[in-house]
Design a protein around this motif. Sequence first.
Motif, PDB file in Angstrom:
ATOM      1  N   GLU A  86       0.833  -1.192   0.000  1.00  0.00           N
ATOM      2  CA  GLU A  86       0.000   0.000   0.000  1.00  0.00           C
ATOM      3  C   GLU A  86       0.873   1.249   0.000  1.00  0.00           C
ATOM      4  O   GLU A  86       0.488   2.285  -0.515  1.00  0.00           O
ATOM      5  CB  GLU A  86      -0.912   0.015   1.231  1.00  0.00           C
ATOM      6  CG  GLU A  86      -1.803  -1.193   1.330  1.00  0.00           C
ATOM      7  CD  GLU A  86      -3.074  -1.076   0.492  1.00  0.00           C
ATOM      8  OE1 GLU A  86      -3.232  -0.065  -0.216  1.00  0.00           O
ATOM      9  OE2 GLU A  86      -3.895  -1.993   0.561  1.00  0.00           O
ATOM     10  N   ARG A  90       1.646   3.418  -3.418  1.00  0.00           N
ATOM     11  CA  ARG A  90       1.021   4.677  -3.006  1.00  0.00           C
ATOM     12  C   ARG A  90      -0.500   4.594  -3.014  1.00  0.00           C
ATOM     13  O   ARG A  90      -1.190   5.603  -3.138  1.00  0.00           O
ATOM     14  CB  ARG A  90       1.449   5.810  -3.937  1.00  0.00           C
ATOM     15  CG  ARG A  90       2.957   5.916  -4.021  1.00  0.00           C
ATOM     16  CD  ARG A  90       3.385   7.298  -3.759  1.00  0.00           C
ATOM     17  NE  ARG A  90       4.140   7.854  -4.852  1.00  0.00           N
ATOM     18  CZ  ARG A  90       4.108   9.142  -5.132  1.00  0.00           C
ATOM     19  NH1 ARG A  90       3.328   9.956  -4.495  1.00  0.00           N
ATOM     20  NH2 ARG A  90       4.860   9.609  -6.094  1.00  0.00           N
ATOM     21  N   THR A  91      -1.017   3.387  -2.896  1.00  0.00           N
ATOM     22  CA  THR A  91      -2.469   3.239  -2.948  1.00  0.00           C
ATOM     23  C   THR A  91      -3.108   3.579  -1.612  1.00  0.00           C
ATOM     24  O   THR A  91      -4.297   3.878  -1.567  1.00  0.00           O
ATOM     25  CB  THR A  91      -2.838   1.809  -3.346  1.00  0.00           C
ATOM     26  OG1 THR A  91      -1.970   0.910  -2.674  1.00  0.00           O
ATOM     27  CG2 THR A  91      -2.685   1.619  -4.830  1.00  0.00           C
ATOM     28  N   LYS A  93      -2.538   6.246   0.052  1.00  0.00           N
ATOM     29  CA  LYS A  93      -2.925   7.637  -0.164  1.00  0.00           C
ATOM     30  C   LYS A  93      -4.231   7.708  -0.962  1.00  0.00           C
ATOM     31  O   LYS A  93      -5.158   8.409  -0.602  1.00  0.00           O
ATOM     32  CB  LYS A  93      -1.791   8.299  -0.961  1.00  0.00           C
ATOM     33  CG  LYS A  93      -1.712   9.784  -0.821  1.00  0.00           C
ATOM     34  CD  LYS A  93      -0.407  10.257  -1.474  1.00  0.00           C
ATOM     35  CE  LYS A  93      -0.313  11.749  -1.549  1.00  0.00           C
ATOM     36  NZ  LYS A  93       0.945  12.191  -2.150  1.00  0.00           N
ATOM     37  N   GLN A  94      -4.269   6.935  -2.040  1.00  0.00           N
ATOM     38  CA  GLN A  94      -5.440   6.956  -2.907  1.00  0.00           C
ATOM     39  C   GLN A  94      -6.674   6.431  -2.159  1.00  0.00           C
ATOM     40  O   GLN A  94      -7.751   7.010  -2.281  1.00  0.00           O
ATOM     41  CB  GLN A  94      -5.163   6.123  -4.161  1.00  0.00           C
ATOM     42  CG  GLN A  94      -6.167   6.343  -5.279  1.00  0.00           C
ATOM     43  CD  GLN A  94      -6.153   7.779  -5.794  1.00  0.00           C
ATOM     44  OE1 GLN A  94      -5.097   8.347  -6.053  1.00  0.00           O
ATOM     45  NE2 GLN A  94      -7.321   8.383  -5.919  1.00  0.00           N
ATOM     46  N   ASN A  95      -6.491   5.366  -1.385  1.00  0.00           N
ATOM     47  CA  ASN A  95      -7.614   4.828  -0.607  1.00  0.00           C
ATOM     48  C   ASN A  95      -8.197   5.888   0.310  1.00  0.00           C
ATOM     49  O   ASN A  95      -9.414   6.032   0.425  1.00  0.00           O
ATOM     50  CB  ASN A  95      -7.155   3.642   0.265  1.00  0.00           C
ATOM     51  CG  ASN A  95      -6.983   2.363  -0.536  1.00  0.00           C
ATOM     52  OD1 ASN A  95      -6.559   1.352  -0.018  1.00  0.00           O
ATOM     53  ND2 ASN A  95      -7.309   2.415  -1.817  1.00  0.00           N
ATOM     54  N   LEU A  96      -7.311   6.639   0.975  1.00  0.00           N
ATOM     55  CA  LEU A  96      -7.784   7.665   1.907  1.00  0.00           C
ATOM     56  C   LEU A  96      -8.515   8.764   1.154  1.00  0.00           C
ATOM     57  O   LEU A  96      -9.560   9.247   1.574  1.00  0.00           O
ATOM     58  CB  LEU A  96      -6.617   8.257   2.693  1.00  0.00           C
ATOM     59  CG  LEU A  96      -5.849   7.300   3.597  1.00  0.00           C
ATOM     60  CD1 LEU A  96      -4.770   8.035   4.356  1.00  0.00           C
ATOM     61  CD2 LEU A  96      -6.781   6.617   4.579  1.00  0.00           C
ATOM     62  N   ILE A  97      -7.953   9.149  -0.006  1.00  0.00           N
ATOM     63  CA  ILE A  97      -8.584  10.193  -0.812  1.00  0.00           C
ATOM     64  C   ILE A  97      -9.953   9.736  -1.304  1.00  0.00           C
ATOM     65  O   ILE A  97     -10.891  10.513  -1.373  1.00  0.00           O
ATOM     66  CB  ILE A  97      -7.674  10.563  -1.994  1.00  0.00           C
ATOM     67  CG1 ILE A  97      -6.452  11.312  -1.479  1.00  0.00           C
ATOM     68  CG2 ILE A  97      -8.415  11.405  -3.008  1.00  0.00           C
ATOM     69  CD1 ILE A  97      -5.406  11.526  -2.522  1.00  0.00           C
ATOM     70  N   ASP A  98     -10.056   8.448  -1.609  1.00  0.00           N
ATOM     71  CA  ASP A  98     -11.331   7.930  -2.102  1.00  0.00           C
ATOM     72  C   ASP A  98     -12.382   7.840  -1.007  1.00  0.00           C
ATOM     73  O   ASP A  98     -13.535   7.515  -1.288  1.00  0.00           O
ATOM     74  CB  ASP A  98     -11.137   6.543  -2.740  1.00  0.00           C
ATOM     75  CG  ASP A  98     -10.425   6.641  -4.072  1.00  0.00           C
ATOM     76  OD1 ASP A  98     -10.487   7.719  -4.679  1.00  0.00           O
ATOM     77  OD2 ASP A  98      -9.817   5.648  -4.510  1.00  0.00           O
ATOM     78  N   LEU A 278       1.246  11.569   4.398  1.00  0.00           N
ATOM     79  CA  LEU A 278       1.536  10.647   3.291  1.00  0.00           C
ATOM     80  C   LEU A 278       1.964  11.392   2.045  1.00  0.00           C
ATOM     81  O   LEU A 278       1.557  12.493   1.815  1.00  0.00           O
ATOM     82  CB  LEU A 278       0.288   9.816   3.004  1.00  0.00           C
ATOM     83  CG  LEU A 278      -0.139   8.991   4.197  1.00  0.00           C
ATOM     84  CD1 LEU A 278      -1.534   8.472   3.992  1.00  0.00           C
ATOM     85  CD2 LEU A 278       0.807   7.819   4.384  1.00  0.00           C
TER      86      LEU A 278
ATOM     87  N   LEU B  51      -7.723  16.576   1.761  1.00  0.00           N
ATOM     88  CA  LEU B  51      -8.028  15.213   1.312  1.00  0.00           C
ATOM     89  C   LEU B  51      -7.638  14.164   2.347  1.00  0.00           C
ATOM     90  O   LEU B  51      -7.573  12.982   2.055  1.00  0.00           O
ATOM     91  CB  LEU B  51      -7.329  14.916  -0.014  1.00  0.00           C
ATOM     92  CG  LEU B  51      -7.853  15.709  -1.196  1.00  0.00           C
ATOM     93  CD1 LEU B  51      -7.011  15.464  -2.421  1.00  0.00           C
ATOM     94  CD2 LEU B  51      -9.292  15.354  -1.469  1.00  0.00           C
ATOM     95  N   VAL B  53      -4.877  13.263   3.823  1.00  0.00           N
ATOM     96  CA  VAL B  53      -3.630  12.500   3.832  1.00  0.00           C
ATOM     97  C   VAL B  53      -2.490  13.248   4.502  1.00  0.00           C
ATOM     98  O   VAL B  53      -1.463  12.662   4.814  1.00  0.00           O
ATOM     99  CB  VAL B  53      -3.202  12.045   2.411  1.00  0.00           C
ATOM    100  CG1 VAL B  53      -4.176  11.023   1.874  1.00  0.00           C
ATOM    101  CG2 VAL B  53      -3.056  13.190   1.466  1.00  0.00           C
ATOM    102  N   LEU B  74     -15.487  12.857   1.634  1.00  0.00           N
ATOM    103  CA  LEU B  74     -14.631  12.531   0.486  1.00  0.00           C
ATOM    104  C   LEU B  74     -15.287  11.519  -0.449  1.00  0.00           C
ATOM    105  O   LEU B  74     -14.891  11.393  -1.604  1.00  0.00           O
ATOM    106  CB  LEU B  74     -13.277  11.997   0.971  1.00  0.00           C
ATOM    107  CG  LEU B  74     -12.336  13.047   1.560  1.00  0.00           C
ATOM    108  CD1 LEU B  74     -11.036  12.413   2.002  1.00  0.00           C
ATOM    109  CD2 LEU B  74     -12.066  14.144   0.557  1.00  0.00           C
ATOM    110  N   ILE B 102     -14.906   1.240  -2.073  1.00  0.00           N
ATOM    111  CA  ILE B 102     -14.502   2.188  -1.036  1.00  0.00           C
ATOM    112  C   ILE B 102     -15.500   3.340  -0.941  1.00  0.00           C
ATOM    113  O   ILE B 102     -15.898   3.749   0.135  1.00  0.00           O
ATOM    114  CB  ILE B 102     -13.081   2.725  -1.328  1.00  0.00           C
ATOM    115  CG1 ILE B 102     -12.070   1.598  -1.149  1.00  0.00           C
ATOM    116  CG2 ILE B 102     -12.749   3.888  -0.399  1.00  0.00           C
ATOM    117  CD1 ILE B 102     -10.661   1.971  -1.500  1.00  0.00           C
ATOM    118  N   LYS B 103     -15.914   3.837  -2.094  1.00  0.00           N
ATOM    119  CA  LYS B 103     -16.825   4.977  -2.092  1.00  0.00           C
ATOM    120  C   LYS B 103     -18.259   4.581  -1.801  1.00  0.00           C
ATOM    121  O   LYS B 103     -19.106   5.432  -1.572  1.00  0.00           O
ATOM    122  CB  LYS B 103     -16.764   5.683  -3.450  1.00  0.00           C
ATOM    123  CG  LYS B 103     -15.459   6.429  -3.673  1.00  0.00           C
ATOM    124  CD  LYS B 103     -15.612   7.471  -4.753  1.00  0.00           C
ATOM    125  CE  LYS B 103     -14.332   8.201  -5.059  1.00  0.00           C
ATOM    126  NZ  LYS B 103     -14.082   9.344  -4.178  1.00  0.00           N
TER     127      LYS B 103
END
Lengths: 278, 299
Positions: A86, A90-91, A93-98, A278, B51, B53, B74, B102-103
């Motif tokens: 993860e 860098r997923t 980061k993407q998971n959190l953003i999603d 992150l 966001l 992070v 988000l 996830i969404k």
Amino acid sequence: MLRLLNIELQKLRYNRSAKVISIVYFVLITFIALIASIEFPLGSVNFRVADQGIFNFPFIWHFNTYVAAILKIFLAIVIVSMMSNEYSYRTLKQNLIDGLSKKEFVLSKFITVIGFALISTLFVFIVSMILGLSFSDYNEFGIIFSDMEYLLAYFIKLVGFFAFCMFLGILVKRSAFAIGFLVVWWIVESIVYGLLKWQFFKGTDIAETISQFFPLEAMSNLIKEPMTRLGAVQSAATQLGENFTKSYDVTFLNVAIVLVWTFLFVYWSYAILKKRDL
Amino acid sequence: MQSILTLNNLTKKFGPITAVKNLSFTIEKGNVYGILGPNGSGKSTTLGIVLNVVNKTNGSYHWFDGSDSTHNALKKVGAIIEHPNFYPYMTAVQNLALVCKIKGVPTSKIDEKLEVVGLLDRKNSKFRTFSLGMKQRLAIASALLNDPEILILDEPTNGLDPQGIHQIREIIKKIASEGTTILLASHLLDEVEKVCSHVVILRKGESLYTGTVDEMNASHGFFILQASDMGVLETELKNHAGFGKIKKEGDTLVAYLEEPMDASTLNQELQQKGIVLSHLVKRKESLEEQFLELTKNLN
């Protein structure tokens, strides 16, 4: 809950190396059954391991959980890499953003860890059941289902160990280094124990009292080695004037120590993640 | 106006360095915003904070009306940051299905969104086989899966070839024309000028300008003027309702227009008042000039 498990399974399902190692792990567990077929000639008689009582109920629960636990290192690789990937992809980061929260992220991993431990326990149960029913000298219902606490201990041992791996994966971010860290940690525990035992508290039991709180030591104490409990080994030892009087029970204290470590590892994983940019 | 994102005195420190300093602005529904700033001005850090992070040091921000937690908010946002992050061993569709999980949105829109970014024919290829441009387009498709209230794009054309840049811009324009709110971070000024209606200009973590591109662009333009009697000219211009700021630049006066006016009208008006111009130029500032002007002044 189910959503989190679902997310994590989707990540694992398509990962070929994770899939291969998991399958190898479960196949190896079933291969414990192969011990049954080991036989070698001893003078005029054929010596069969299966006839030496290792597959007798309820001893089989102890023996099989102990042997199967050695294999956990395979799944440890899967768990460490499912954490560190993860980071490297860098997923995270993407998971959190999603829209996954950091808490949900750690939970999804921990639920998967519990899932792995549960399936392993189930496997060991089934394999032991089959082996026991084929080779055990005692097949009474009451005997078969006695000493089942070894299965519980096995489950807790796996959960604790995998939680440790998960924590290392998050802490170190690289699979190879995390596994290395695990080995280093094990060596450090042994050295500290050695120092305590042979330097500081020579001739006393204080070293054991302290070292039982170390995470890896606590996990290994959950299921003590079953070899010296075997009838054949015991009678041989008696002839040599040695006497094993130790307890092989799963103690409440050991279970509690591992559960506390498990909680700490999960909590620390979350704390690290929360603190990190992150 | 319905506000989508509100920042209040947001501050982020990395050790001794302040990456974002007391930043405040509001994103309103329906506009296309640009965050402009040179490299290292705190654009990505700001986006990282909202966001979820990057941890903020001080200040606050909230999504929508602030009633929901950031991670739940988000789910109604689509965002791509710096470079596309997906699981390399999964195909495009599998990656997007994971994002849907996830969404918490149905997977039925995957094909539709892949179509928007022109990746439908590669939907069953593994992510690692994609070129950078395709990866970036997949990221946009992924950000669109939940039909977001706002689409956040951080340097979406970074590292792409001219064709890739063009493709991404077309997609952004298309999405903007459908009324989606967009927040675009970039250091490419013409990119922002072409796409955005509002800008936030950052420099060393501080906001230099917040407002519409038109206002910043001084869209009515300005006159560069010279006359034999500069004093009379200056008084006249100061009393003129059509002009705002007036400044001296060498031998000339630079007068910024507050309302549209063409050069011949001004010439005629001044002549009626007995002022004869020896120099008259009307110009429009580009965003780039404005930007350099703004960032220079603070050096």
